[in-house]
Design a protein around this motif. Structure first.
Motif, mmCIF file in Angstrom:
data_model
loop_
_atom_site.group_PDB
_atom_site.id
_atom_site.type_symbol
_atom_site.label_atom_id
_atom_site.label_comp_id
_atom_site.label_asym_id
_atom_site.label_seq_id
_atom_site.Cartn_x
_atom_site.Cartn_y
_atom_site.Cartn_z
ATOM 1 N N VAL A 161 28.483 74.886 35.735
ATOM 2 C CA VAL A 161 27.821 75.671 34.983
ATOM 3 C C VAL A 161 27.355 76.985 35.329
ATOM 4 N N GLN A 162 27.699 78.087 34.799
ATOM 5 C CA GLN A 162 26.970 79.369 35.310
ATOM 6 C C GLN A 162 25.970 79.563 34.112
ATOM 7 N N ALA A 163 24.869 80.351 34.489
ATOM 8 C CA ALA A 163 23.775 80.402 33.731
ATOM 9 C C ALA A 163 23.274 81.696 33.509
ATOM 10 N N ASN A 164 23.061 81.974 32.138
ATOM 11 C CA ASN A 164 22.262 83.358 31.823
ATOM 12 C C ASN A 164 20.727 83.489 32.258
ATOM 13 N N LEU A 165 20.231 84.447 32.598
ATOM 14 C CA LEU A 165 18.747 84.038 33.147
ATOM 15 C C LEU A 165 17.673 84.964 32.403
ATOM 16 N N ALA A 166 16.542 84.373 32.127
ATOM 17 C CA ALA A 166 15.643 85.402 31.502
ATOM 18 C C ALA A 166 14.425 84.802 32.029
ATOM 19 N N ILE A 167 13.447 85.902 32.531
ATOM 20 C CA ILE A 167 12.319 85.552 33.392
ATOM 21 C C ILE A 167 11.203 86.440 32.760
#
Lengths: 261, 261
Positions: free
Chosen positions: A30-36
């Protein structure tokens, strides 16, 4: 680096050896989108993801503000260094693009990891289906729509979709396969007439590249991980960080583990 | 009779009390298409069903030639008396329509029971989807196509499909629901352009009745249980018996038992 080993890829990114996008790396994982986001915006965003699981499917959330690890996605993972390129937003505007966010890290930041289409594209390819953007070697075309996301606190906006043209029988098979993977956008949200979801010109995507649609094919539309970025831009939190498009968080989670049946 | 009790319905049919079609009876229970063939044609037909599970999904086969019971579909069931109306074919032509086949029964006859769309229509309705033919109170429209079935011995022919118009988002949901029920035709085989599967005029079905297709809807096509009847007509076994359209075998098998996940 071993391009099929997620830990090796993260080490190469962390050390600055790999700076490019992550497309095609660590196949099967799995590759993931990131939101911080700052913690006082995190509860709203968590609710937004909960209410809009197709565009914003959570595959991991940091347990506490300030945590830069998500153990379930990789024991050694460091959110501050393991993505090749980050975008920094202030009041909804991208103010910087950086390769490391250690200097920007704050004790109140909460990290969200969201599933990405690489996982379901892999499942479609494995079944023998053609993915036009892969065949043509371009980014998938993405479009703003008039499908409203369910608002949550200060977050609201319309869904962004990705499009892959298919023959109807292949689209039916793709719907079956993608239904098994709700954590990476799940089944398509629409097929056929683009205008029905507010897309005026299928040849002019808002993000990514146009692809050819052949005789007998229909455009098939999936909820897209660009949605949260557009929502963040519109909702204007004072500070947030995302990955740069195509420069994803590579995780240790096998794609197969996301299959619900 | 108790219209929700399969045994009561079969008793009413057996005694001649109920002579009409079985639509809407025994909700929640599988109704079956029937094909009865001499044993020297049975192996070919069994293979045909095996090779073409979408139009010919077997839900029961009599264990031996001459058996007029299929225990798995109902302990008291008698194939010779429990269907309201039968069609008798000689050399592929319908020569008679009768309410009882005791006088025609032979020791070499093999009975096949095939799943029918009533089961998946019930699942779609339960999910809140509209079924146009039910809304409009007519038979579902059915069409001959140019989709070739896989031939088996003396049996070959093109697939017949049923059509239900839906908005794309509803069609996607219908594909998910029907994928759970491979024994009753499973997922649709096509949507959209009728000409792509050899249908020239969507308003002139080959069987059943036309239904209205509204703005924003696409026709969605399922493999249809009329396929084996058309194949039997073309393949011309010297003798065979089927149910009359709409006059199905009501079984004790709950629809839910056909769900594969």
């Amino acid at each position: 680096m071993d391009a099929n080993n997620p830990q090796a890829i993260r080490r190469a990114i962390r050390s600055g050896q790999h700076k490019g996008n992550t497309s095609g790396l660590a196949r099967g994982f799995v590759q993931a989108n990131l939101a911080i986001l700052p913690s006082d915006w995190a509860a709203d965003f968590l609710l937004f993801c909960q209410l809009n699981p197709k565009p914003c499917p959570l595959v991991g959330v940091a347990s506490n503000p300030g945590d830069f690890q998500i153990d379930s996605l990789g024991a050694d993972l460091d959110i501050r260094t393991d993505v090749p390129r980050y975008r920094v937003f202030e009041n909804g505007e991208c103010v910087n693009e950086v390769e490391d966010i250690q200097a920007l890290w704050r004790d109140d930041l909460v990290t969200f990891a969201l599933g990405c289409s690489f996982s379901f594209e892999e499942a479609l390819l494995a079944d023998g289906l053609e993915i036009r953007n892969i065949t043509e070697g371009v980014n998938v075309p993405m479009y703003r729509t008039n499908i409203a996301c369910k608002p949550a606190g200060r977050f609201s906006g319309d869904m962004v979709v990705s499009m892959r043209p298919m023959k109807p029988a292949d689209a039916i098979r793709a719907i079956q396969i993608c239904s098994r993977f709700p954590s990476v956008h799940g089944a398509p949200v629409h097929f056929g007439d683009p205008a029905a979801i507010g897309i005026q010109n299928i040849d002019a995507p808002d993000f990514g590249d146009a692809v050819s649609i052949r005789d007998g094919e229909v455009p098939v539309f999936w909820a897209c991980g660009v949605t949260p970025q557009v929502v963040l831009e519109q909702s204007r939190p004072p500070f947030c960080i995302t990955h740069s498009p195509g420069h994803m968080l590579v995780t240790d989670l096998p794609n197969s583990k996301l299959s619900v049946f």
